[in-house]
Design a protein around this motif. Sequence first.
Motif, PDB file in Angstrom:
ATOM      1  N   THR A  11       0.846  -1.195   0.000  1.00  0.00           N
ATOM      2  CA  THR A  11       0.000   0.000   0.000  1.00  0.00           C
ATOM      3  C   THR A  11       0.880   1.242   0.000  1.00  0.00           C
ATOM      4  OG1 THR A  11      -0.138   0.158   2.409  1.00  0.00           O
ATOM      5  CG2 THR A  11      -1.790  -1.219   1.306  1.00  0.00           C
ATOM      6  N   ALA A  12       0.327   2.341  -0.496  1.00  0.00           N
ATOM      7  CA  ALA A  12       1.073   3.597  -0.577  1.00  0.00           C
ATOM      8  C   ALA A  12       1.253   4.233   0.795  1.00  0.00           C
ATOM      9  CB  ALA A  12       0.349   4.569  -1.506  1.00  0.00           C
ATOM     10  N   ASP A  13       0.301   4.003   1.698  1.00  0.00           N
ATOM     11  CA  ASP A  13       0.346   4.705   2.982  1.00  0.00           C
ATOM     12  C   ASP A  13       0.820   3.857   4.161  1.00  0.00           C
ATOM     13  OD1 ASP A  13      -1.955   3.167   2.866  1.00  0.00           O
ATOM     14  OD2 ASP A  13      -3.265   4.697   3.705  1.00  0.00           O
ATOM     15  N   HIS A  14       0.818   2.516   4.037  1.00  0.00           N
ATOM     16  CA  HIS A  14       1.235   1.660   5.152  1.00  0.00           C
ATOM     17  C   HIS A  14       2.259   0.602   4.736  1.00  0.00           C
ATOM     18  CE1 HIS A  14      -2.386   3.398   6.993  1.00  0.00           C
ATOM     19  NE2 HIS A  14      -1.836   3.075   8.143  1.00  0.00           N
ATOM     20  N   GLY A  15       2.834   0.735   3.556  1.00  0.00           N
ATOM     21  CA  GLY A  15       3.802  -0.256   3.084  1.00  0.00           C
ATOM     22  C   GLY A  15       3.141  -1.604   2.857  1.00  0.00           C
ATOM     23  N   ASP A  16       3.874  -2.682   3.120  1.00  0.00           N
ATOM     24  CA  ASP A  16       3.309  -4.027   2.948  1.00  0.00           C
ATOM     25  C   ASP A  16       2.359  -4.344   4.090  1.00  0.00           C
ATOM     26  OD1 ASP A  16       4.685  -4.396   0.623  1.00  0.00           O
ATOM     27  OD2 ASP A  16       6.299  -5.561   1.529  1.00  0.00           O
ATOM     28  N   VAL A  17       1.162  -4.754   3.737  1.00  0.00           N
ATOM     29  CA  VAL A  17       0.140  -5.135   4.711  1.00  0.00           C
ATOM     30  C   VAL A  17      -0.135  -6.620   4.515  1.00  0.00           C
ATOM     31  CG1 VAL A  17      -2.253  -4.775   5.418  1.00  0.00           C
ATOM     32  CG2 VAL A  17      -0.883  -2.830   4.661  1.00  0.00           C
ATOM     33  N   THR A  18      -0.058  -7.391   5.591  1.00  0.00           N
ATOM     34  CA  THR A  18      -0.314  -8.829   5.534  1.00  0.00           C
ATOM     35  C   THR A  18      -1.664  -9.098   6.165  1.00  0.00           C
ATOM     36  OG1 THR A  18       2.049  -9.255   5.726  1.00  0.00           O
ATOM     37  CG2 THR A  18       0.586 -11.087   6.199  1.00  0.00           C
ATOM     38  N   LEU A  19      -2.485  -9.891   5.493  1.00  0.00           N
ATOM     39  CA  LEU A  19      -3.807 -10.197   6.020  1.00  0.00           C
ATOM     40  C   LEU A  19      -4.285 -11.551   5.530  1.00  0.00           C
ATOM     41  CD1 LEU A  19      -6.572  -8.395   4.073  1.00  0.00           C
ATOM     42  CD2 LEU A  19      -4.209  -7.971   3.528  1.00  0.00           C
ATOM     43  N   LEU A  20      -5.293 -12.072   6.214  1.00  0.00           N
ATOM     44  CA  LEU A  20      -5.911 -13.331   5.848  1.00  0.00           C
ATOM     45  C   LEU A  20      -6.938 -13.051   4.755  1.00  0.00           C
ATOM     46  CD1 LEU A  20      -5.939 -16.320   6.639  1.00  0.00           C
ATOM     47  CD2 LEU A  20      -7.756 -15.797   8.254  1.00  0.00           C
ATOM     48  N   GLU A  21      -6.833 -13.791   3.668  1.00  0.00           N
ATOM     49  CA  GLU A  21      -7.731 -13.598   2.530  1.00  0.00           C
ATOM     50  C   GLU A  21      -8.821 -14.669   2.548  1.00  0.00           C
ATOM     51  OE1 GLU A  21      -6.339 -14.267  -1.720  1.00  0.00           O
ATOM     52  OE2 GLU A  21      -6.495 -12.088  -1.541  1.00  0.00           O
ATOM     53  N   PRO A  22     -10.080 -14.280   2.389  1.00  0.00           N
ATOM     54  CA  PRO A  22     -11.165 -15.274   2.353  1.00  0.00           C
ATOM     55  C   PRO A  22     -11.002 -16.219   1.164  1.00  0.00           C
ATOM     56  CG  PRO A  22     -12.047 -13.028   2.449  1.00  0.00           C
ATOM     57  CD  PRO A  22     -10.578 -12.919   2.238  1.00  0.00           C
ATOM     58  N   SER A  23     -11.503 -17.430   1.306  1.00  0.00           N
ATOM     59  CA  SER A  23     -11.363 -18.429   0.237  1.00  0.00           C
ATOM     60  C   SER A  23     -12.069 -18.000  -1.044  1.00  0.00           C
ATOM     61  CB  SER A  23     -11.899 -19.777   0.711  1.00  0.00           C
ATOM     62  OG  SER A  23     -13.273 -19.667   1.044  1.00  0.00           O
ATOM     63  N   TRP A  24     -13.087 -17.165  -0.953  1.00  0.00           N
ATOM     64  CA  TRP A  24     -13.845 -16.746  -2.137  1.00  0.00           C
ATOM     65  C   TRP A  24     -13.195 -15.577  -2.889  1.00  0.00           C
ATOM     66  CZ3 TRP A  24     -15.001 -11.745  -1.131  1.00  0.00           C
ATOM     67  CH2 TRP A  24     -15.217 -11.373   0.198  1.00  0.00           C
ATOM     68  N   GLY A  33      -2.212   1.231  -3.724  1.00  0.00           N
ATOM     69  CA  GLY A  33      -3.411   1.924  -3.265  1.00  0.00           C
ATOM     70  C   GLY A  33      -3.277   2.209  -1.776  1.00  0.00           C
ATOM     71  N   CYS A  34      -4.277   2.822  -1.210  1.00  0.00           N
ATOM     72  CA  CYS A  34      -4.285   3.077   0.231  1.00  0.00           C
ATOM     73  C   CYS A  34      -4.790   1.837   0.958  1.00  0.00           C
ATOM     74  CB  CYS A  34      -5.185   4.272   0.555  1.00  0.00           C
ATOM     75  SG  CYS A  34      -4.524   5.813  -0.067  1.00  0.00           S
ATOM     76  N   ARG A  35      -4.352   1.647   2.202  1.00  0.00           N
ATOM     77  CA  ARG A  35      -4.743   0.464   2.964  1.00  0.00           C
ATOM     78  C   ARG A  35      -6.259   0.368   3.124  1.00  0.00           C
ATOM     79  NH1 ARG A  35      -3.363  -0.685   9.218  1.00  0.00           N
ATOM     80  NH2 ARG A  35      -4.835   1.021   9.363  1.00  0.00           N
ATOM     81  N   GLU A  36      -6.936   1.484   3.380  1.00  0.00           N
ATOM     82  CA  GLU A  36      -8.387   1.423   3.576  1.00  0.00           C
ATOM     83  C   GLU A  36      -9.137   1.032   2.301  1.00  0.00           C
ATOM     84  OE1 GLU A  36     -10.396   5.775   3.130  1.00  0.00           O
ATOM     85  OE2 GLU A  36      -9.275   5.450   4.966  1.00  0.00           O
ATOM     86  N   ASP A  37      -8.468   1.085   1.146  1.00  0.00           N
ATOM     87  CA  ASP A  37      -9.101   0.706  -0.117  1.00  0.00           C
ATOM     88  C   ASP A  37      -8.881  -0.765  -0.480  1.00  0.00           C
ATOM     89  OD1 ASP A  37     -10.008   3.319  -0.482  1.00  0.00           O
ATOM     90  OD2 ASP A  37      -8.128   3.907  -1.441  1.00  0.00           O
ATOM     91  N   VAL A  38      -8.116  -1.502   0.340  1.00  0.00           N
ATOM     92  CA  VAL A  38      -7.917  -2.929   0.073  1.00  0.00           C
ATOM     93  C   VAL A  38      -9.284  -3.608   0.097  1.00  0.00           C
ATOM     94  CG1 VAL A  38      -6.966  -5.076   0.988  1.00  0.00           C
ATOM     95  CG2 VAL A  38      -5.574  -2.996   0.972  1.00  0.00           C
ATOM     96  N   GLU A  39      -9.544  -4.396  -0.940  1.00  0.00           N
ATOM     97  CA  GLU A  39     -10.866  -5.019  -1.083  1.00  0.00           C
ATOM     98  C   GLU A  39     -10.724  -6.480  -1.485  1.00  0.00           C
ATOM     99  OE1 GLU A  39     -14.544  -3.181  -3.115  1.00  0.00           O
ATOM    100  OE2 GLU A  39     -13.551  -4.312  -4.701  1.00  0.00           O
TER     101      GLU A  39
END
Length: 122
Positions: A11-24, A33-39
Amino acid sequence: MTGRRIVAITTADHGDVTLLEPSWCLGEHPAEGCREDVEHKCADVRLMVPTACHGPVLVLTASLVQRPFSPSDRRTLVAAELDQWHEFDAPVLDAVAAALVQHTETLRCPARRLAAPKGAGR
């Protein structure tokens, strides 16, 4: 779309963001992009209707979406494109589905009139 997995998104504002991604989730996360725009988004479901003049026409597109860093709503919702994009939770989506079912009954009346033999109540 297999099981849940851990992904890293730049992300542009928080660098690398690691998260759990749903199976779907399709796993398509544009970098920078910005972290809050991760979808998280699943494949679109499309309702097409046949027309005599234009062939199949798209009436409705819908998909699951979830924005894990949204400041306003982090729930998993269904995004549907009608006149514009709208997001629905389960109860409202159920009401939309009920309205669509009701409308099919409304459309069947003129369809049956059109299909009736000439002079039979036209």
